[in-house]
Design a protein around this motif. Structure first.
Motif, PDB file in Angstrom:
ATOM      1  N   UNK A  53       0.822  -1.215   0.000  1.00 32.19           N
ATOM      2  CA  UNK A  53       0.000   0.000   0.000  1.00 32.19           C
ATOM      3  C   UNK A  53       0.853   1.261   0.000  1.00 32.19           C
ATOM      4  N   UNK A  54       1.960   1.231   0.743  1.00 32.42           N
ATOM      5  CA  UNK A  54       2.865   2.382   0.726  1.00 32.42           C
ATOM      6  C   UNK A  54       3.408   2.611  -0.681  1.00 32.42           C
ATOM      7  N   UNK A  55       3.823   1.522  -1.336  1.00 34.61           N
ATOM      8  CA  UNK A  55       4.288   1.648  -2.712  1.00 34.61           C
ATOM      9  C   UNK A  55       3.202   2.128  -3.645  1.00 34.61           C
ATOM     10  N   UNK A  56       1.980   1.657  -3.429  1.00 32.48           N
ATOM     11  CA  UNK A  56       0.860   2.074  -4.278  1.00 32.48           C
ATOM     12  C   UNK A  56       0.596   3.564  -4.151  1.00 32.48           C
ATOM     13  N   UNK A  57       0.626   4.086  -2.918  1.00 28.60           N
ATOM     14  CA  UNK A  57       0.401   5.521  -2.731  1.00 28.60           C
ATOM     15  C   UNK A  57       1.539   6.343  -3.334  1.00 28.60           C
ATOM     16  N   UNK A  58       2.753   5.850  -3.217  1.00 30.83           N
ATOM     17  CA  UNK A  58       3.867   6.535  -3.874  1.00 30.83           C
ATOM     18  C   UNK A  58       3.625   6.605  -5.379  1.00 30.83           C
ATOM     19  N   UNK A  59       3.192   5.484  -5.945  1.00 29.81           N
ATOM     20  CA  UNK A  59       2.971   5.428  -7.384  1.00 29.81           C
ATOM     21  C   UNK A  59       1.813   6.326  -7.814  1.00 29.81           C
ATOM     22  N   UNK A  60       0.750   6.351  -7.014  1.00 25.90           N
ATOM     23  CA  UNK A  60      -0.408   7.186  -7.372  1.00 25.90           C
ATOM     24  C   UNK A  60      -0.033   8.661  -7.422  1.00 25.90           C
ATOM     25  N   UNK A  61       0.630   9.117  -6.383  1.00 27.37           N
ATOM     26  CA  UNK A  61       1.020  10.523  -6.333  1.00 27.37           C
ATOM     27  C   UNK A  61       1.972  10.843  -7.489  1.00 27.37           C
ATOM     28  N   UNK A  62       2.927   9.964  -7.715  1.00 32.49           N
ATOM     29  CA  UNK A  62       3.924  10.189  -8.760  1.00 32.49           C
ATOM     30  C   UNK A  62       3.275  10.162 -10.139  1.00 32.49           C
ATOM     31  N   UNK A  63       2.347   9.230 -10.345  1.00 32.31           N
ATOM     32  CA  UNK A  63       1.660   9.135 -11.627  1.00 32.31           C
ATOM     33  C   UNK A  63       0.877  10.404 -11.930  1.00 32.31           C
ATOM     34  N   UNK A  64       0.125  10.896 -10.952  1.00 30.65           N
ATOM     35  CA  UNK A  64      -0.655  12.115 -11.159  1.00 30.65           C
ATOM     36  C   UNK A  64       0.255  13.296 -11.497  1.00 30.65           C
ATOM     37  N   UNK A  65       1.339  13.415 -10.740  1.00 29.06           N
ATOM     38  CA  UNK A  65       2.236  14.554 -10.963  1.00 29.06           C
ATOM     39  C   UNK A  65       2.979  14.413 -12.287  1.00 29.06           C
ATOM     40  N   UNK A  66       3.322  13.185 -12.673  1.00 30.71           N
ATOM     41  CA  UNK A  66       3.995  12.963 -13.949  1.00 30.71           C
ATOM     42  C   UNK A  66       3.095  13.365 -15.110  1.00 30.71           C
ATOM     43  N   UNK A  67       1.828  12.979 -15.055  1.00 28.00           N
ATOM     44  CA  UNK A  67       0.893  13.337 -16.125  1.00 28.00           C
ATOM     45  C   UNK A  67       0.707  14.846 -16.188  1.00 28.00           C
ATOM     46  N   UNK A 204      10.172   1.373  -6.616  1.00 30.18           N
ATOM     47  CA  UNK A 204       9.880   0.914  -5.255  1.00 30.18           C
ATOM     48  C   UNK A 204       8.496   0.291  -5.190  1.00 30.18           C
ATOM     49  N   UNK A 205       7.536   0.890  -5.886  1.00 31.19           N
ATOM     50  CA  UNK A 205       6.185   0.334  -5.901  1.00 31.19           C
ATOM     51  C   UNK A 205       6.170  -1.070  -6.494  1.00 31.19           C
ATOM     52  N   UNK A 206       6.859  -1.276  -7.603  1.00 30.75           N
ATOM     53  CA  UNK A 206       6.887  -2.594  -8.219  1.00 30.75           C
ATOM     54  C   UNK A 206       7.479  -3.655  -7.308  1.00 30.75           C
ATOM     55  N   UNK A 207       8.566  -3.319  -6.638  1.00 33.32           N
ATOM     56  CA  UNK A 207       9.224  -4.276  -5.745  1.00 33.32           C
ATOM     57  C   UNK A 207       8.415  -4.517  -4.470  1.00 33.32           C
ATOM     58  N   UNK A 208       7.596  -3.550  -4.071  1.00 33.87           N
ATOM     59  CA  UNK A 208       6.833  -3.671  -2.827  1.00 33.87           C
ATOM     60  C   UNK A 208       5.829  -4.820  -2.868  1.00 33.87           C
ATOM     61  N   UNK A 209       5.417  -5.253  -4.052  1.00 29.97           N
ATOM     62  CA  UNK A 209       4.433  -6.328  -4.139  1.00 29.97           C
ATOM     63  C   UNK A 209       5.023  -7.687  -3.765  1.00 29.97           C
ATOM     64  N   UNK A 210       6.333  -7.759  -3.577  1.00 33.19           N
ATOM     65  CA  UNK A 210       6.918  -8.995  -3.057  1.00 33.19           C
ATOM     66  C   UNK A 210       6.448  -9.278  -1.638  1.00 33.19           C
ATOM     67  N   UNK A 211       6.108  -8.219  -0.885  1.00 34.70           N
ATOM     68  CA  UNK A 211       5.680  -8.393   0.514  1.00 34.70           C
ATOM     69  C   UNK A 211       4.360  -9.156   0.629  1.00 34.70           C
ATOM     70  N   UNK A 212       3.278  -8.749  -0.059  1.00 37.73           N
ATOM     71  CA  UNK A 212       2.039  -9.526   0.068  1.00 37.73           C
ATOM     72  C   UNK A 212       2.155 -10.939  -0.505  1.00 37.73           C
TER      73      UNK A 212
END
Length: 458
Positions: A53-67, A204-212
């Protein structure tokens, strides 16, 4: 047919204040706020989820700002959000059929792995300097396709881990988990964007899915609560729709969450616009506003986890408050007042989401839960492809304040309408009076109000 865990008979009309409004009561009133965490399998699930979830939130914020950086358009941010949730609108019910039909733990291995690969693909494109807005659109759509199956599977897997008595508590803790990550993810994303670039946040978001995935591997399958899988057959989508349509305690919360989700939950559009256009700040401010919302969301989730019951009047009241707070934030004259209002707004938003989720899960038969929750998520999340472009256009054309106020007004009107419908279905009337010298507004049975009127005349 039982309506779900804790139910003893088929459901009747459900209303905000009547006994029938208690969609389900947690059978263990003695439960503490964190009672679900006593269960080993759920602890593993929650531990993996906080990382991803931490990685997902990082990705969401970054995706919005990148666009926004690539296009300079709030509408483009809305299109990205719409593409990510369009598959849920188109195929959401099929995801529920899959969730009911196949082993959920096994399905989660595939879906969580696919979500991680999408994150890594976007990281490679961004770090190589080749990323274009079309790439972001495509990966957002692919994420949405995976989520069609992942979301109802993950939602309904909770009951297999914790059992019916702890569903409400576990759903609330899932929300607290998700929004606790929101306290960290946006802040870290803002730092990474400003220092080393967007690509590292995606990595970091991609690698974070190893945890679940690791958590799923370590679970003791013998301790899972067995749920009969639905065999392949015709008419299962129609069966799910008919099941929901015949139950007021399911259909009206879904209608309400549909309007709120479609028009009231477009925070990526509004907060990017406020940070960039109204306050002329950068990604750090956008991350900070998201973090403040997360503070309220975590508080709301923990308060919900402590409740011994789930009442539809709480859902309606939270939705009313949510609409009012959005309008107030839109009209706030200063940055700091706007920022502070994000805390109660996050709390109200989380209460709406969690209360609707828990009440629907607990009022649904286990064999139908995947299809019902997929309809819930299809309406809640799938409405975004319809609402986000509209809200983005209003925000671009008339300004961030008008866009934000529009979303709050729709949420407010929807909550008021659904509340009145539920009251009518349940035979309630609005009562306005005085109690110990203070005004009191509440719903009472028609018979009670009539008796009081006759007593007054007499």
């Amino acid at each position: 047919m039982s309506t779900g865990p804790g139910a003893t008979s088929a459901p009747g009309p459900n209303t905000p204040d009547s006994p029938a409004a208690v969609t389900a009561t947690a059978q263990s009133a003695k439960s503490s706020t964190f009672s679900s965490l006593r269960i080993r399998n759920y602890r593993l699930f929650a531990s993996g989820a906080i990382v991803s979830n931490t990685g997902t939130w990082m990705s969401r914020i970054t995706q919005d700002w990148l666009v926004l950086s690539l296009t300079g358009s709030s509408a483009a941010v809305g299109i990205t959000t719409a593409l990510q949730f369009l598959p849920m609108l188109l195929f959401g019910l099929y995801g529920g059929v899959i969730a009911d039909r196949y082993p959920k733990r096994r399905m989660l291995f595939f879906t969580q792995g696919a979500l991680g690969l999408c994150g890594l693909a976007l990281a490679v494109l961004t770090l190589s300097g080749e990323v274009q807005v079309g790439h972001v659109y495509l990966i957002a759509f692919l994420l949405g396709m995976v989520t069609v199956v992942d979301n109802p599977t993950r939602q309904t897997f909770v009951s297999e881990m914790v059992g019916p008595d702890q569903v409400r508590n576990a759903v609330s803790l899932n929300s607290a988990n998700f929004h606790s990550a929101r306290l960290i993810g946006p802040a870290v994303a803002g730092v990474l964007i400003s220092t080393v670039g967007s690509g590292w946040a995606f990595l970091i978001n991609g690698l974070a899915f190893l945890a679940p995935i690791t958590g799923l591997l370590l679970m003791r399958t013998g301790e899972l609560h067995k749920v009969e899988r639905v065999p392949r057959g015709k008419g299962q989508l129609r069966e799910g729709l008919h099941y929901v349509a015949s139950r007021p305690e399911l259909i009206w919360p879904i209608v309400l969450i549909g309007f709120v989700g479609t028009f009231g939950f477009n925070f990526p559009i509004w907060l990017t616009a406020f940070a960039d256009e109204v306050y002329h700040a950068g990604a750090g401010t956008y991350g900070f506003l998201n973090t403040l919302m997360a503070v309220g969301s975590v508080a709301g989730a923990l308060l919900t986890a402590r409740r011994g019951s789930v009442r539809l009047r709480i859902l309606v009241g939270a939705a009313l408050l949510f609409g009012v707070l959005e309008i107030a934030a839109a009209l706030s004259p200063s940055y700091w007042l706007f920022a502070l209002l994000m805390i109660p707004t996050g709390m109200a938003a989380l209460t709406v989401n969690t209360t609707a989720n828990a009440s629907i899960q607990m009022a649904t038969d286990p064999a139908m839960r995947g299809r019902v929750m997929s309809l819930f998520m299809m309406v809640f999340v799938g409405g975004t492809p319809l609402g986000a472009p509209i809200v983005g256009w209003i925000t671009d054309t008339f300004g961030a304040r008008i866009g934000f106020a529009f979303g709050g007004l729709i949420s407010l009107l929807a909550a008021a309408t659904v509340g009145l419908v539920l009251a009518r279905v349940g035979g309630l009337r609005l009562s306005v009076g005085w109690h110990h010298g203070h005004p009191r507004v509440r719903f009472v049975p028609r018979e009670e109000k009539r008796e009081r009127e006759l007593a007054t005349v007499a």
